[in-house]
Design a protein around this motif. Sequence first.
Motif, PDB file in Angstrom:
ATOM      1  N   ASP A 120       1.120  -1.420  -0.426  1.00 12.61           N
ATOM      2  CA  ASP A 120       0.092   0.080  -0.289  1.00 12.61           C
ATOM      3  C   ASP A 120       0.995   1.191   0.097  1.00 12.61           C
ATOM      4  N   TRP A 121       2.139   1.387   0.428  1.00 13.07           N
ATOM      5  CA  TRP A 121       3.193   2.638   0.826  1.00 13.07           C
ATOM      6  C   TRP A 121       3.020   2.929  -0.832  1.00 13.07           C
ATOM      7  N   LEU A 122       3.993   1.785  -0.597  1.00 10.01           N
ATOM      8  CA  LEU A 122       4.751   1.633  -2.476  1.00 10.01           C
ATOM      9  C   LEU A 122       3.660   1.805  -3.404  1.00 10.01           C
ATOM     10  N   ALA A 123       2.647   1.813  -3.452  1.00  3.72           N
ATOM     11  CA  ALA A 123       1.499   2.024  -4.228  1.00  3.72           C
ATOM     12  C   ALA A 123       0.924   3.913  -3.929  1.00  3.72           C
ATOM     13  N   GLU A 124       0.861   3.943  -2.862  1.00  2.98           N
ATOM     14  CA  GLU A 124       1.090   5.758  -2.724  1.00  2.98           C
ATOM     15  C   GLU A 124       1.495   6.018  -3.301  1.00  2.98           C
TER      16      GLU A 124
END
Length: 137
Positions: free
Chosen positions: A126-130
């Motif tokens: 999720d952090w990578l996608a953000e």
Amino acid sequence: MARWVCPQCDREFGRTNQSHVCVPGCTVEETFAPWPPHYLRIYRAIEEHLDSLGPLHADAVKVGVFLKSDRKIAEVRPKARSLQLALALPRTIDHPRVSRCFRMPEQTWHVIKLTSLDDVDEELLDWLAEGYLAATA
């Protein structure tokens, strides 16, 4: 994603004549060759996730791999005890997994130490996608 190729080091960048340290590029495999094999597996999981979100450029050099879209999203650097992920986000995350933060005017770089493939979990994805979405906004 238009890219400029430096005529001296043959590496790709987002802007023409972008400031950088001119060092020769290499392959991802060459970057990870001296390190434990699970480092490359962790890196590939990160790369695969970011690549599923849209265009991604992996700029591999001896010290690590810089993952870019329109702007730099993350840096993955092999270290003695872990794989170090530096991830740019538009906000600051206060979380035990984040060992350091560097605040910049438009983003905060978060340093996360990864030691196994299990560390590439839903939270990290999720952090990578953000980070990817912020780099392409």
